[in-house]
Design a protein around this motif. Structure first.
Motif, PDB file in Angstrom:
ATOM      1  N   ILE A  96     -26.394 191.441  25.373  1.00  0.00           N
ATOM      2  CA  ILE A  96     -27.356 192.187  24.817  1.00  0.00           C
ATOM      3  C   ILE A  96     -26.477 193.104  23.803  1.00  0.00           C
ATOM      4  O   ILE A  96     -26.766 193.342  22.838  1.00  0.00           O
ATOM      5  N   VAL A  97     -25.390 193.771  24.278  1.00  0.00           N
ATOM      6  CA  VAL A  97     -24.530 194.685  23.594  1.00  0.00           C
ATOM      7  C   VAL A  97     -23.826 193.886  22.562  1.00  0.00           C
ATOM      8  O   VAL A  97     -24.017 194.359  21.282  1.00  0.00           O
ATOM      9  N   ARG A  98     -23.369 192.703  22.980  1.00  0.00           N
ATOM     10  CA  ARG A  98     -22.877 191.868  21.703  1.00  0.00           C
ATOM     11  C   ARG A  98     -23.716 191.462  20.774  1.00  0.00           C
ATOM     12  O   ARG A  98     -23.518 191.326  19.378  1.00  0.00           O
ATOM     13  N   ALA A  99     -24.868 190.917  20.980  1.00  0.00           N
ATOM     14  CA  ALA A  99     -25.853 190.452  19.917  1.00  0.00           C
ATOM     15  C   ALA A  99     -26.387 191.594  19.254  1.00  0.00           C
ATOM     16  O   ALA A  99     -26.525 191.646  18.049  1.00  0.00           O
ATOM     17  N   ARG A 100     -26.560 192.881  19.872  1.00  0.00           N
ATOM     18  CA  ARG A 100     -27.130 193.994  19.064  1.00  0.00           C
ATOM     19  C   ARG A 100     -25.773 194.480  17.949  1.00  0.00           C
ATOM     20  O   ARG A 100     -26.382 194.798  16.735  1.00  0.00           O
ATOM     21  N   ALA A 101     -24.670 194.464  18.350  1.00  0.00           N
ATOM     22  CA  ALA A 101     -23.618 194.850  17.766  1.00  0.00           C
ATOM     23  C   ALA A 101     -23.488 193.945  16.359  1.00  0.00           C
ATOM     24  O   ALA A 101     -23.010 194.066  15.314  1.00  0.00           O
ATOM     25  N   ALA A 102     -23.627 192.605  16.856  1.00  0.00           N
ATOM     26  CA  ALA A 102     -23.603 191.649  15.535  1.00  0.00           C
ATOM     27  C   ALA A 102     -24.849 191.444  14.765  1.00  0.00           C
ATOM     28  O   ALA A 102     -24.668 191.036  13.573  1.00  0.00           O
ATOM     29  N   GLY A 103     -25.810 192.415  14.870  1.00  0.00           N
ATOM     30  CA  GLY A 103     -27.104 192.558  14.001  1.00  0.00           C
ATOM     31  C   GLY A 103     -28.079 191.708  14.243  1.00  0.00           C
ATOM     32  O   GLY A 103     -29.064 191.403  13.446  1.00  0.00           O
ATOM     33  N   ALA A 104     -28.117 190.896  15.526  1.00  0.00           N
ATOM     34  CA  ALA A 104     -29.230 190.064  15.588  1.00  0.00           C
ATOM     35  C   ALA A 104     -30.464 191.060  15.780  1.00  0.00           C
ATOM     36  O   ALA A 104     -30.553 192.051  16.244  1.00  0.00           O
ATOM     37  N   VAL A 105     -31.519 190.443  15.331  1.00  0.00           N
ATOM     38  CA  VAL A 105     -32.970 190.880  15.676  1.00  0.00           C
ATOM     39  C   VAL A 105     -33.688 190.605  16.808  1.00  0.00           C
ATOM     40  O   VAL A 105     -34.672 191.248  17.144  1.00  0.00           O
ATOM     41  N   ALA A 106     -32.925 189.558  17.387  1.00  0.00           N
ATOM     42  CA  ALA A 106     -33.961 189.299  18.738  1.00  0.00           C
ATOM     43  C   ALA A 106     -32.819 188.166  19.471  1.00  0.00           C
ATOM     44  O   ALA A 106     -31.847 187.649  19.122  1.00  0.00           O
ATOM     45  N   ILE A 107     -33.184 188.152  21.004  1.00  0.00           N
ATOM     46  CA  ILE A 107     -32.288 187.206  21.827  1.00  0.00           C
ATOM     47  C   ILE A 107     -33.340 186.450  22.592  1.00  0.00           C
ATOM     48  O   ILE A 107     -34.380 186.910  23.200  1.00  0.00           O
ATOM     49  N   GLY A 108     -33.203 185.190  22.435  1.00  0.00           N
ATOM     50  CA  GLY A 108     -34.311 184.399  23.204  1.00  0.00           C
ATOM     51  C   GLY A 108     -33.256 183.764  24.323  1.00  0.00           C
ATOM     52  O   GLY A 108     -32.200 183.686  24.114  1.00  0.00           O
ATOM     53  N   LEU A 109     -34.237 183.089  25.617  1.00  0.00           N
ATOM     54  CA  LEU A 109     -33.697 182.735  26.524  1.00  0.00           C
ATOM     55  C   LEU A 109     -34.691 181.767  27.224  1.00  0.00           C
ATOM     56  O   LEU A 109     -35.946 182.333  27.025  1.00  0.00           O
ATOM     57  N   THR A 110     -34.523 180.858  28.010  1.00  0.00           N
ATOM     58  CA  THR A 110     -35.278 180.135  28.984  1.00  0.00           C
ATOM     59  C   THR A 110     -34.673 180.353  30.318  1.00  0.00           C
ATOM     60  O   THR A 110     -33.731 180.384  30.684  1.00  0.00           O
ATOM     61  N   SER A 111     -35.623 180.192  31.254  1.00  0.00           N
ATOM     62  CA  SER A 111     -35.268 180.347  32.729  1.00  0.00           C
ATOM     63  C   SER A 111     -36.511 179.449  33.575  1.00  0.00           C
ATOM     64  O   SER A 111     -37.582 179.938  33.358  1.00  0.00           O
ATOM     65  N   HIS A 112     -35.742 178.757  33.989  1.00  0.00           N
ATOM     66  CA  HIS A 112     -37.031 177.814  34.987  1.00  0.00           C
ATOM     67  C   HIS A 112     -37.667 178.739  35.963  1.00  0.00           C
ATOM     68  O   HIS A 112     -36.966 179.523  36.535  1.00  0.00           O
ATOM     69  N   PRO A 113     -39.184 178.463  36.033  1.00  0.00           N
ATOM     70  CA  PRO A 113     -40.034 179.281  37.020  1.00  0.00           C
ATOM     71  C   PRO A 113     -39.175 179.563  38.467  1.00  0.00           C
ATOM     72  O   PRO A 113     -39.747 180.422  39.051  1.00  0.00           O
ATOM     73  N   ARG A 130     -42.888 184.833  26.285  1.00  0.00           N
ATOM     74  CA  ARG A 130     -43.734 184.697  25.203  1.00  0.00           C
ATOM     75  C   ARG A 130     -44.677 183.549  25.361  1.00  0.00           C
ATOM     76  O   ARG A 130     -44.750 182.713  26.241  1.00  0.00           O
ATOM     77  N   ASP A 131     -45.971 183.500  24.678  1.00  0.00           N
ATOM     78  CA  ASP A 131     -46.845 182.822  24.890  1.00  0.00           C
ATOM     79  C   ASP A 131     -46.703 181.565  23.737  1.00  0.00           C
ATOM     80  O   ASP A 131     -47.041 181.890  22.455  1.00  0.00           O
ATOM     81  N   THR A 132     -45.864 180.602  24.122  1.00  0.00           N
ATOM     82  CA  THR A 132     -45.619 179.445  23.255  1.00  0.00           C
ATOM     83  C   THR A 132     -45.303 178.286  24.187  1.00  0.00           C
ATOM     84  O   THR A 132     -45.079 178.318  25.267  1.00  0.00           O
ATOM     85  N   ASN A 133     -45.203 177.354  23.505  1.00  0.00           N
ATOM     86  CA  ASN A 133     -44.977 176.047  24.012  1.00  0.00           C
ATOM     87  C   ASN A 133     -43.656 175.640  23.843  1.00  0.00           C
ATOM     88  O   ASN A 133     -42.949 175.781  22.816  1.00  0.00           O
ATOM     89  N   VAL A 134     -42.877 175.180  24.963  1.00  0.00           N
ATOM     90  CA  VAL A 134     -41.408 174.824  25.015  1.00  0.00           C
ATOM     91  C   VAL A 134     -41.305 173.204  24.692  1.00  0.00           C
ATOM     92  O   VAL A 134     -41.876 172.435  25.578  1.00  0.00           O
ATOM     93  N   TYR A 135     -40.777 172.535  23.753  1.00  0.00           N
ATOM     94  CA  TYR A 135     -40.645 171.232  23.711  1.00  0.00           C
ATOM     95  C   TYR A 135     -39.138 170.862  23.622  1.00  0.00           C
ATOM     96  O   TYR A 135     -38.313 171.748  23.345  1.00  0.00           O
ATOM     97  N   ARG A 136     -38.940 169.766  24.160  1.00  0.00           N
ATOM     98  CA  ARG A 136     -37.834 168.958  24.334  1.00  0.00           C
ATOM     99  C   ARG A 136     -37.536 167.627  23.972  1.00  0.00           C
ATOM    100  O   ARG A 136     -38.590 166.939  24.489  1.00  0.00           O
ATOM    101  N   LEU A 137     -36.738 167.351  23.351  1.00  0.00           N
ATOM    102  CA  LEU A 137     -36.659 165.679  22.886  1.00  0.00           C
ATOM    103  C   LEU A 137     -35.216 165.443  23.288  1.00  0.00           C
ATOM    104  O   LEU A 137     -34.387 165.715  22.733  1.00  0.00           O
TER     105      LEU A 137
END
Length: 140
Positions: A96-113, A130-137
């Motif tokens: 988080i510190v490194r992403a913020r320092a780089a100027g990122a506007v957000a960090i995403g991740l996924t984690s299995h339930p 997030r209320d979204t659908n995650v798709y993978r091909l």
């Protein structure tokens, strides 16, 4: 102690050979060339215990899209023997510190339930589900 990987040393290769099967039993551990490429193209963080053994890892990727600089956390893993000591939290906070320092506007991740402890950690760190659908091909 959390530090970035800058070189795919024998120690780093051996650590990932031990850690990756704990993260994904079906994925082969990355070799030296792959780890060197990841360290070059992303931020590969490792956690060391007091005796300097690598006991955890996290990959942070920064990428630019039309809506701004984004960050993504992937492949967070802490050695079975070192779990419950806050290592995943330390790795995540450093990302988080490194992403913020780089100027990122957000960090995403996924984690299995099924990864209940990890999911609790991400919520505690301020990540919102997030209320979204995650798709993978699968391509291979």
């Amino acid at each position: 102690m959390i530090e970035p990987v800058t070189d795919a040393t024998d120690e780093v290769v051996a650590a990932f050979a031990r850690l990756v099967p704990q993260l994904s039993p079906h994925a082969p551990p990355p070799g030296r060339e792959v780890l060197a490429a990841i360290a070059r193209d992303a931020i590969l963080l490792v956690a060391r215990d007091p005796d300097r053994t690598i006991v955890g890892a996290l990959t942070l990727t920064l990428y630019r899209i039309p809506t701004g600089l984004q960050a993504r956390i992937d492949d967070v893993v802490v050695d079975h023997a070192a779990r419950g000591r806050g290592i995943g939290e330390q790795l995540s906070r450093e990302a988080i510190v490194r992403a913020r320092a780089a100027g990122a506007v957000a960090i995403g991740l996924t984690s299995h339930p099924s990864r209940a402890a990890a999911n609790r950690l991400y919520v505690r760190l301020g990540f919102a589900r997030r209320d979204t659908n995650v798709y993978r091909l699968a391509l291979g």
